[in-house]
Write an enzyme that holds these catalytic residues in place. Structure first.
Site, mmCIF file in Angstrom:
data_model
loop_
_atom_site.group_PDB
_atom_site.id
_atom_site.type_symbol
_atom_site.label_atom_id
_atom_site.label_comp_id
_atom_site.label_asym_id
_atom_site.label_seq_id
_atom_site.Cartn_x
_atom_site.Cartn_y
_atom_site.Cartn_z
ATOM 1 N N HIS A 34 -24.976 -9.942 -24.073
ATOM 2 C CA HIS A 34 -25.893 -8.915 -24.598
ATOM 3 C C HIS A 34 -26.172 -7.807 -23.584
ATOM 4 O O HIS A 34 -26.400 -6.656 -23.954
ATOM 5 C CB HIS A 34 -27.213 -9.563 -25.056
ATOM 6 C CG HIS A 34 -27.981 -8.703 -26.005
ATOM 7 N ND1 HIS A 34 -29.332 -8.534 -25.918
ATOM 8 C CD2 HIS A 34 -27.582 -7.957 -27.051
ATOM 9 C CE1 HIS A 34 -29.735 -7.705 -26.873
ATOM 10 N NE2 HIS A 34 -28.693 -7.341 -27.562
ATOM 11 N N GLU A 55 -32.878 1.255 -28.606
ATOM 12 C CA GLU A 55 -33.590 2.167 -29.516
ATOM 13 C C GLU A 55 -33.777 3.569 -28.939
ATOM 14 O O GLU A 55 -34.209 4.489 -29.641
ATOM 15 C CB GLU A 55 -34.959 1.589 -29.886
ATOM 16 C CG GLU A 55 -34.901 0.465 -30.918
ATOM 17 C CD GLU A 55 -34.379 -0.833 -30.322
ATOM 18 O OE1 GLU A 55 -34.811 -1.202 -29.198
ATOM 19 O OE2 GLU A 55 -33.521 -1.461 -30.955
ATOM 20 N N GLU A 82 -28.102 -14.183 -19.506
ATOM 21 C CA GLU A 82 -27.060 -15.217 -19.522
ATOM 22 C C GLU A 82 -25.878 -14.853 -20.427
ATOM 23 O O GLU A 82 -24.833 -15.496 -20.375
ATOM 24 C CB GLU A 82 -27.671 -16.545 -20.004
ATOM 25 C CG GLU A 82 -28.770 -17.086 -19.112
ATOM 26 C CD GLU A 82 -29.431 -18.308 -19.711
ATOM 27 O OE1 GLU A 82 -30.223 -18.957 -19.010
ATOM 28 O OE2 GLU A 82 -29.143 -18.612 -20.901
ATOM 29 N N VAL A 141 -32.669 -2.479 -17.964
ATOM 30 C CA VAL A 141 -31.830 -3.507 -18.574
ATOM 31 C C VAL A 141 -31.373 -4.439 -17.463
ATOM 32 O O VAL A 141 -30.682 -4.007 -16.536
ATOM 33 C CB VAL A 141 -30.621 -2.885 -19.279
ATOM 34 C CG1 VAL A 141 -29.821 -3.953 -20.027
ATOM 35 C CG2 VAL A 141 -31.065 -1.795 -20.254
ATOM 36 N N ARG A 148 -35.019 0.879 -7.503
ATOM 37 C CA ARG A 148 -34.571 2.070 -8.246
ATOM 38 C C ARG A 148 -35.681 2.695 -9.077
ATOM 39 O O ARG A 148 -35.697 3.901 -9.284
ATOM 40 C CB ARG A 148 -33.362 1.708 -9.099
ATOM 41 C CG ARG A 148 -32.109 1.520 -8.267
ATOM 42 C CD ARG A 148 -31.115 0.528 -8.832
ATOM 43 N NE ARG A 148 -29.988 0.379 -7.914
ATOM 44 C CZ ARG A 148 -30.012 -0.395 -6.831
ATOM 45 N NH1 ARG A 148 -31.113 -1.093 -6.520
ATOM 46 N NH2 ARG A 148 -28.963 -0.468 -6.009
ATOM 47 N N ASN A 175 -30.566 10.470 -18.150
ATOM 48 C CA ASN A 175 -30.516 9.033 -18.399
ATOM 49 C C ASN A 175 -31.156 8.265 -17.246
ATOM 50 O O ASN A 175 -30.590 8.179 -16.162
ATOM 51 C CB ASN A 175 -29.053 8.581 -18.571
ATOM 52 C CG ASN A 175 -28.944 7.104 -18.916
ATOM 53 O OD1 ASN A 175 -29.896 6.350 -18.736
ATOM 54 N ND2 ASN A 175 -27.800 6.702 -19.413
HETATM 55 N N1 LIG Z 1 -32.532 -7.393 -22.783
HETATM 56 C C1 LIG Z 1 -33.045 -6.112 -22.761
HETATM 57 C C2 LIG Z 1 -33.261 -5.391 -23.929
HETATM 58 N N2 LIG Z 1 -32.961 -5.956 -25.141
HETATM 59 C C3 LIG Z 1 -33.506 -5.450 -26.386
HETATM 60 C C4 LIG Z 1 -32.660 -4.335 -27.000
HETATM 61 O O1 LIG Z 1 -32.759 -3.146 -26.227
HETATM 62 C C5 LIG Z 1 -33.149 -4.022 -28.411
HETATM 63 O O2 LIG Z 1 -34.521 -3.631 -28.339
HETATM 64 C C6 LIG Z 1 -33.024 -5.228 -29.336
HETATM 65 O O3 LIG Z 1 -31.682 -5.685 -29.302
HETATM 66 C C7 LIG Z 1 -33.424 -4.886 -30.762
HETATM 67 O O4 LIG Z 1 -32.618 -3.868 -31.267
HETATM 68 N N3 LIG Z 1 -33.765 -4.141 -23.885
HETATM 69 C C8 LIG Z 1 -34.078 -3.544 -22.688
HETATM 70 O O5 LIG Z 1 -34.540 -2.391 -22.660
HETATM 71 N N4 LIG Z 1 -33.879 -4.235 -21.527
HETATM 72 C C9 LIG Z 1 -33.365 -5.508 -21.524
HETATM 73 O O6 LIG Z 1 -33.193 -6.107 -20.417
HETATM 74 C C1 LIG Z 2 -29.952 -7.316 -21.195
HETATM 75 C C2 LIG Z 2 -30.267 -8.414 -22.113
HETATM 76 O O1 LIG Z 2 -30.103 -8.332 -23.321
HETATM 77 C C3 LIG Z 2 -30.669 -9.696 -21.505
HETATM 78 O O2 LIG Z 2 -31.880 -9.499 -20.796
HETATM 79 C C4 LIG Z 2 -30.885 -10.755 -22.561
HETATM 80 O O3 LIG Z 2 -30.861 -11.991 -21.873
HETATM 81 P P1 LIG Z 2 -29.839 -13.134 -22.379
HETATM 82 O O4 LIG Z 2 -28.442 -12.557 -22.224
HETATM 83 O O5 LIG Z 2 -30.095 -14.288 -21.437
HETATM 84 O O6 LIG Z 2 -30.187 -13.427 -23.809
#
Ligand SMILES: Nc1c(NC[C@H](O)[C@H](O)[C@H](O)CO)[nH]c(=O)[nH]c1=O
Ligand SMILES: CC(=O)[C@@H](O)COP(=O)(O)O
Length: 139
Positions: A74, A44, A71, A67, A112, A98
């Site tokens: 995504h 977002e 698993e 992020v 970090r 960024n």
């Molecule tokens: N897994 C992580 C996410 N996932 C959520 C997405 O960013 C997004 O909010 C969702 O897919 C709805 O559109 N976001 C992070 O910032 N960090 C993660 O590890």
């Molecule tokens: C970065 C992601 O979206 C991750 O944290 C989500 O975890 P998963 O891949 O196990 O659903």
């Protein structure tokens, strides 16, 4: 004096607080002001920046988030598309830094995010201000 908007994705609150501390310190040390808005996740952040830019209220932007690989595929989507979105906005003329960490685990994120260690939040803020200076130079 520039006004910088920080858009943070508070997926990991404690890590984000460290990124925010570093970014805010860098902006204040440079003599500028900042505001912060929060979005659910890194995906977002680019959209929020684009919406904020339409307001004309801000000179530069910093995206902050964490992020961490899970698993599934995504991770690649969230990490790659948030970065691509920020790059697209930067190529469209926004002064952006960024600070979205894309890491394998929380230990890597901690090093970090910590302003006393790699200070990626402060680094992103400095990058945004550097791009703003270029934007002002090129008119
Ligand atoms: N897994 C992580 C996410 N996932 C959520 C997405 O960013 C997004 O909010 C969702 O897919 C709805 O559109 N976001 C992070 O910032 N960090 C993660 O590890
Ligand atoms: C970065 C992601 O979206 C991750 O944290 C989500 O975890 P998963 O891949 O196990 O659903």
């Amino acid at each position: 004096m520039a006004k910088v908007l920080i858009v943070e994705a508070r997926f990991y609150a404690q890590l984000n607080d460290m990124l925010l501390k570093g970014a805010r310190a860098a902006i204040e040390a440079a003599g500028h002001t900042h505001e912060t808005v929060t979005v659910p996740g890194a995906l977002e952040i680019p959209g929020a920046l684009a919406l904020a830019d339409q307001s004309g209220l801000y000179d530069a932007f910093v995206g902050l988030g964490v992020v961490i690989r899970g698993e599934t595929y995504h991770f690649e989507i969230v990490a790659g598309e948030s970065a691509r979105g920020l790059m697209a906005l930067a190529m469209d003329g926004l002064a952006i830094g960024n600070g979205i960490l894309t890491v394998e685990n929380e230990a890597q994120a901690l090093v970090r995010a910590d302003p006393a260690q790699k200070d990626k939040g402060g680094e992103a803020a400095k990058a945004a201000l550097a791009m703003l200076a270029l934007k002002e130079r090129f008119g």
